[in-house]
Design a protein around this motif. Structure first.
Motif, PDB file in Angstrom:
ATOM      1  N   LYS A 280       0.839  -1.196   0.000  1.00 61.92           N
ATOM      2  CA  LYS A 280       0.000   0.000   0.000  1.00 61.92           C
ATOM      3  C   LYS A 280       0.877   1.251   0.000  1.00 61.92           C
ATOM      4  CE  LYS A 280      -3.559  -2.686   0.447  1.00 61.92           C
ATOM      5  NZ  LYS A 280      -4.536  -2.889  -0.648  1.00 61.92           N
ATOM      6  N   ARG A 281       0.458   2.252  -0.749  1.00 60.29           N
ATOM      7  CA  ARG A 281       1.181   3.514  -0.751  1.00 60.29           C
ATOM      8  C   ARG A 281       0.746   4.328   0.462  1.00 60.29           C
ATOM      9  NH1 ARG A 281       2.287   6.545  -6.179  1.00 60.29           N
ATOM     10  NH2 ARG A 281       3.970   7.193  -4.780  1.00 60.29           N
ATOM     11  N   CYS A 282       1.716   4.852   1.193  1.00 59.95           N
ATOM     12  CA  CYS A 282       1.436   5.600   2.414  1.00 59.95           C
ATOM     13  C   CYS A 282       2.073   6.978   2.334  1.00 59.95           C
ATOM     14  CB  CYS A 282       1.987   4.857   3.633  1.00 59.95           C
ATOM     15  SG  CYS A 282       1.189   3.271   3.945  1.00 59.95           S
ATOM     16  N   LEU A 283       1.311   7.978   2.728  1.00 58.02           N
ATOM     17  CA  LEU A 283       1.755   9.364   2.664  1.00 58.02           C
ATOM     18  C   LEU A 283       1.365  10.067   3.954  1.00 58.02           C
ATOM     19  CD1 LEU A 283       2.863  11.550   0.542  1.00 58.02           C
ATOM     20  CD2 LEU A 283       0.461  12.113   0.189  1.00 58.02           C
TER      21      LEU A 283
ATOM     22  N   PHE B 112      -4.758  18.591  -0.636  1.00 60.31           N
ATOM     23  CA  PHE B 112      -5.223  17.266  -1.039  1.00 60.31           C
ATOM     24  C   PHE B 112      -4.930  16.995  -2.508  1.00 60.31           C
ATOM     25  CE2 PHE B 112      -7.413  18.273   2.837  1.00 60.31           C
ATOM     26  CZ  PHE B 112      -7.376  17.075   3.525  1.00 60.31           C
ATOM     27  N   GLU B 113      -4.960  18.034  -3.329  1.00 63.21           N
ATOM     28  CA  GLU B 113      -4.552  17.862  -4.727  1.00 63.21           C
ATOM     29  C   GLU B 113      -3.088  17.449  -4.797  1.00 63.21           C
ATOM     30  OE1 GLU B 113      -5.469  21.626  -6.467  1.00 63.21           O
ATOM     31  OE2 GLU B 113      -7.512  21.032  -7.033  1.00 63.21           O
ATOM     32  N   ALA B 114      -2.255  18.054  -3.952  1.00 62.14           N
ATOM     33  CA  ALA B 114      -0.837  17.695  -3.929  1.00 62.14           C
ATOM     34  C   ALA B 114      -0.645  16.258  -3.458  1.00 62.14           C
ATOM     35  CB  ALA B 114      -0.071  18.660  -3.024  1.00 62.14           C
ATOM     36  N   ALA B 115      -1.439  15.845  -2.472  1.00 65.77           N
ATOM     37  CA  ALA B 115      -1.330  14.471  -1.976  1.00 65.77           C
ATOM     38  C   ALA B 115      -1.711  13.460  -3.052  1.00 65.77           C
ATOM     39  CB  ALA B 115      -2.215  14.301  -0.747  1.00 65.77           C
ATOM     40  N   LEU B 116      -2.809  13.716  -3.745  1.00 66.56           N
ATOM     41  CA  LEU B 116      -3.232  12.795  -4.797  1.00 66.56           C
ATOM     42  C   LEU B 116      -2.224  12.767  -5.941  1.00 66.56           C
ATOM     43  CD1 LEU B 116      -7.061  13.576  -4.838  1.00 66.56           C
ATOM     44  CD2 LEU B 116      -5.979  11.447  -4.068  1.00 66.56           C
ATOM     45  N   ALA B 117      -1.681  13.928  -6.278  1.00 70.10           N
ATOM     46  CA  ALA B 117      -0.670  13.975  -7.338  1.00 70.10           C
ATOM     47  C   ALA B 117       0.566  13.179  -6.924  1.00 70.10           C
ATOM     48  CB  ALA B 117      -0.290  15.420  -7.643  1.00 70.10           C
ATOM     49  N   ARG B 118       0.975  13.298  -5.673  1.00 67.99           N
ATOM     50  CA  ARG B 118       2.150  12.573  -5.177  1.00 67.99           C
ATOM     51  C   ARG B 118       1.897  11.058  -5.224  1.00 67.99           C
ATOM     52  NH1 ARG B 118       6.088  14.473  -1.537  1.00 67.99           N
ATOM     53  NH2 ARG B 118       5.582  16.563  -2.345  1.00 67.99           N
ATOM     54  N   LEU B 119       0.641  10.662  -5.083  1.00 67.27           N
ATOM     55  CA  LEU B 119       0.291   9.243  -5.125  1.00 67.27           C
ATOM     56  C   LEU B 119       0.076   8.738  -6.549  1.00 67.27           C
ATOM     57  CD1 LEU B 119      -2.206   9.154  -2.121  1.00 67.27           C
ATOM     58  CD2 LEU B 119       0.070   8.117  -2.186  1.00 67.27           C
ATOM     59  N   GLY B 120       0.227   9.612  -7.537  1.00 68.88           N
ATOM     60  CA  GLY B 120       0.036   9.213  -8.927  1.00 68.88           C
ATOM     61  C   GLY B 120      -1.367   9.401  -9.440  1.00 68.88           C
ATOM     62  N   ASN B 121      -2.145  10.280  -8.780  1.00 66.55           N
ATOM     63  CA  ASN B 121      -3.528  10.591  -9.175  1.00 66.55           C
ATOM     64  C   ASN B 121      -4.404   9.346  -9.289  1.00 66.55           C
ATOM     65  OD1 ASN B 121      -3.363  13.512  -9.414  1.00 66.55           O
ATOM     66  ND2 ASN B 121      -2.026  13.136 -11.176  1.00 66.55           N
ATOM     67  N   PRO B 122      -4.490   8.580  -8.199  1.00 68.02           N
ATOM     68  CA  PRO B 122      -5.387   7.419  -8.211  1.00 68.02           C
ATOM     69  C   PRO B 122      -6.841   7.853  -8.088  1.00 68.02           C
ATOM     70  CG  PRO B 122      -4.504   7.740  -6.023  1.00 68.02           C
ATOM     71  CD  PRO B 122      -3.844   8.772  -6.898  1.00 68.02           C
ATOM     72  N   ASP B 123      -7.741   6.913  -8.235  1.00 73.46           N
ATOM     73  CA  ASP B 123      -9.145   7.187  -7.946  1.00 73.46           C
ATOM     74  C   ASP B 123      -9.242   7.599  -6.479  1.00 73.46           C
ATOM     75  OD1 ASP B 123     -11.834   7.182  -7.377  1.00 73.46           O
ATOM     76  OD2 ASP B 123     -12.230   5.196  -8.213  1.00 73.46           O
ATOM     77  N   PRO B 124      -9.697   8.830  -6.171  1.00 66.77           N
ATOM     78  CA  PRO B 124      -9.723   9.280  -4.769  1.00 66.77           C
ATOM     79  C   PRO B 124     -10.498   8.348  -3.849  1.00 66.77           C
ATOM     80  CG  PRO B 124     -10.139  11.122  -6.246  1.00 66.77           C
ATOM     81  CD  PRO B 124     -10.166   9.877  -7.091  1.00 66.77           C
ATOM     82  N   ASP B 125     -11.504   7.665  -4.390  1.00 67.93           N
ATOM     83  CA  ASP B 125     -12.303   6.769  -3.563  1.00 67.93           C
ATOM     84  C   ASP B 125     -11.513   5.562  -3.088  1.00 67.93           C
ATOM     85  OD1 ASP B 125     -14.931   4.502  -3.683  1.00 67.93           O
ATOM     86  OD2 ASP B 125     -14.989   6.310  -2.447  1.00 67.93           O
TER      87      ASP B 125
ATOM     88  N   GLN C 212     -12.941  14.532   2.428  1.00 65.93           N
ATOM     89  CA  GLN C 212     -14.220  14.368   1.732  1.00 65.93           C
ATOM     90  C   GLN C 212     -14.332  15.311   0.542  1.00 65.93           C
ATOM     91  OE1 GLN C 212     -17.130  14.982   4.810  1.00 65.93           O
ATOM     92  NE2 GLN C 212     -17.123  12.835   5.434  1.00 65.93           N
ATOM     93  N   SER C 213     -13.887  16.549   0.719  1.00 69.50           N
ATOM     94  CA  SER C 213     -13.961  17.519  -0.371  1.00 69.50           C
ATOM     95  C   SER C 213     -13.127  17.076  -1.567  1.00 69.50           C
ATOM     96  CB  SER C 213     -13.479  18.897   0.121  1.00 69.50           C
ATOM     97  OG  SER C 213     -14.337  19.394   1.133  1.00 69.50           O
ATOM     98  N   ALA C 214     -12.070  16.285  -1.293  1.00 67.82           N
ATOM     99  CA  ALA C 214     -11.217  15.777  -2.365  1.00 67.82           C
ATOM    100  C   ALA C 214     -11.726  14.457  -2.933  1.00 67.82           C
ATOM    101  CB  ALA C 214      -9.793  15.584  -1.849  1.00 67.82           C
ATOM    102  N   GLY C 215     -12.829  13.941  -2.388  1.00 69.52           N
ATOM    103  CA  GLY C 215     -13.404  12.702  -2.888  1.00 69.52           C
ATOM    104  C   GLY C 215     -12.850  11.452  -2.249  1.00 69.52           C
ATOM    105  N   MET C 216     -12.056  11.619  -1.183  1.00 72.28           N
ATOM    106  CA  MET C 216     -11.466  10.457  -0.515  1.00 72.28           C
ATOM    107  C   MET C 216     -12.447   9.829   0.472  1.00 72.28           C
ATOM    108  SD  MET C 216      -7.721  11.959   0.511  1.00 72.28           S
ATOM    109  CE  MET C 216      -6.543  12.591  -0.690  1.00 72.28           C
ATOM    110  N   SER C 217     -12.228   8.556   0.765  1.00 73.66           N
ATOM    111  CA  SER C 217     -12.857   7.946   1.926  1.00 73.66           C
ATOM    112  C   SER C 217     -12.094   8.422   3.158  1.00 73.66           C
ATOM    113  CB  SER C 217     -12.811   6.424   1.806  1.00 73.66           C
ATOM    114  OG  SER C 217     -13.528   5.988   0.670  1.00 73.66           O
ATOM    115  N   THR C 218     -12.728   8.371   4.328  1.00 72.51           N
ATOM    116  CA  THR C 218     -12.098   8.960   5.510  1.00 72.51           C
ATOM    117  C   THR C 218     -12.248   8.061   6.729  1.00 72.51           C
ATOM    118  OG1 THR C 218     -14.131  10.210   5.970  1.00 72.51           O
ATOM    119  CG2 THR C 218     -12.390  11.340   4.725  1.00 72.51           C
ATOM    120  N   LEU C 219     -11.236   8.103   7.588  1.00 72.65           N
ATOM    121  CA  LEU C 219     -11.255   7.403   8.870  1.00 72.65           C
ATOM    122  C   LEU C 219     -10.930   8.409   9.962  1.00 72.65           C
ATOM    123  CD1 LEU C 219     -11.173   4.929  10.826  1.00 72.65           C
ATOM    124  CD2 LEU C 219      -8.764   4.667  10.176  1.00 72.65           C
TER     125      LEU C 219
END
Length: 320
Positions: A90-93, A252-265, A282-289
């Motif tokens: 798993k990719r971790c950031l 959050f855009e920077a985080a997704l870009a760093r992860l290779g722009n995966p499906d935020p979900d 949530q605003s970035a479309g991610m699931s949240t814990l």
């Protein structure tokens, strides 16, 4: 002056407690990103930890304070869990609102804690600010609110350090500035804040805030952070600061870009604060814990906080 004395000086009437911090976030809610219309409005599914969730996601984005560590110690099981996820492919950031230390220093800190991370696995608010300054150079002289060890001279801007005694000399330095960069509240007192407020009231100028947090958990207490003082300035001077970090979209855009722009979900944002980690994710479309044992909601009824704010994470657990 000690940190506790600084806190007493700036906030005599209401010490920073989790209950106060939650109410303060609600007070400034209109200045935060809007909740995604796709975000859940149901109570979260409750887990004991990240066990059971690993297979559901390709990547995990962790807040730092209250999730991986408090102050200068890692939280129980956090190092093991981080390593376990990476071993599973798993990719971790780490997405942190820290702004005093450089990325290099923060990576070294987390390695000392035992986290096996590379520089590309950490995005901090200071880095986001540095990127913005490099891409759009600021003109003139900019006051940097930070202690000397934050090395404000390394920022890509013509910087004037704003620290030291809250006296006439400090006001004169502030009045010379064409704008301000707020990195840290170390040694920042009510007197310092009053001088900055007076300077901005007499001549409004830009304020860019590298750490939007109102509070941060450090050991068994909360400290007031730059976001608190910035919103106080909004209330009293009418200026409109620029914020870097969570919950704002660029982080959050920077985080997704760093992860290779995966499906935020397929990305799980793990945090301890409803108004920054969860709302921003949530605003970035991610699931949240949401984790509740050590961070911003420690000692509060998390369910009532969710109902009051209308911010419901996908999942809830005491810790990772």
């Amino acid at each position: 002056m000690t940190t506790s004395e600084s806190l007493s000086a700036v906030h005599d009437l209401m010490p920073p407690t989790p209950r106060w911090a939650f109410s303060e976030y609600e007070r400034i809610r209109h200045r935060l990103p809007r909740r995604s219309p796709l975000a859940t409005t149901r109570p979260p599914s409750v887990y004991h930890s990240l066990d059971g969730l690993t297979a559901l996601f390709d990547a995990f984005v962790f807040d730092a304070f209250g999730v991986l560590n408090t102050g200068d110690r890692p939280l129980p099981n956090a190092v093991f869990r981080f390593a376990e996820l990476q071993k599973a492919g798993k990719r971790c950031l780490i997405l942190s609102n820290a702004a005093t230390a450089s990325t290099r220093d923060l990576v070294a800190k987390y390695r000392r804690f035992g986290f096996a991370i590379e520089p590309e696995q950490l995005i901090c608010s200071r880095w986001l600010l540095e990127q913005a300054l490099a891409e759009n150079p600021r003109q003139g002289l900019w006051g940097v609110i930070a202690p000397p060890h934050a090395r404000p001279e390394t920022l890509p801007v013509n910087a004037l350090a704003i620290h030291g005694n809250a006296d006439r000399s400090l006001r004169e330095r502030m009045d010379r500035c064409d704008g301000f960069l707020f990195l840290s509240t170390q040694d920042w007192t009510r007197s310092h804040q009053s001088i900055l407020e007076a300077s901005l009231s007499s001549y409004p100028r830009p304020l860019e805030v590298a750490n939007p947090d109102l509070v941060a958990p450090r050991g068994d207490r909360l400290t007031l952070e730059p976001g608190f003082f910035a919103h106080q300035l909004v209330d009293r001077t009418g200026i409109t600061p620029v914020f870097y970090g969570k919950p704002y979209t660029p982080a959050f855009e920077a985080a997704l870009a760093r992860l290779g722009n995966p499906d935020p979900d397929r990305v799980l944002m793990v945090g301890d604060t409803l108004h920054t980690d969860i709302l921003g994710g949530q605003s970035a479309g991610m699931s949240t814990l949401l984790v509740t044992e050590h961070g911003a909601l420690k000692g509060l009824d998390a369910g009532r906080c969710m109902e009051r704010s209308g911010i419901f994470p996908t999942y809830q657990a005491p810790a990772i």
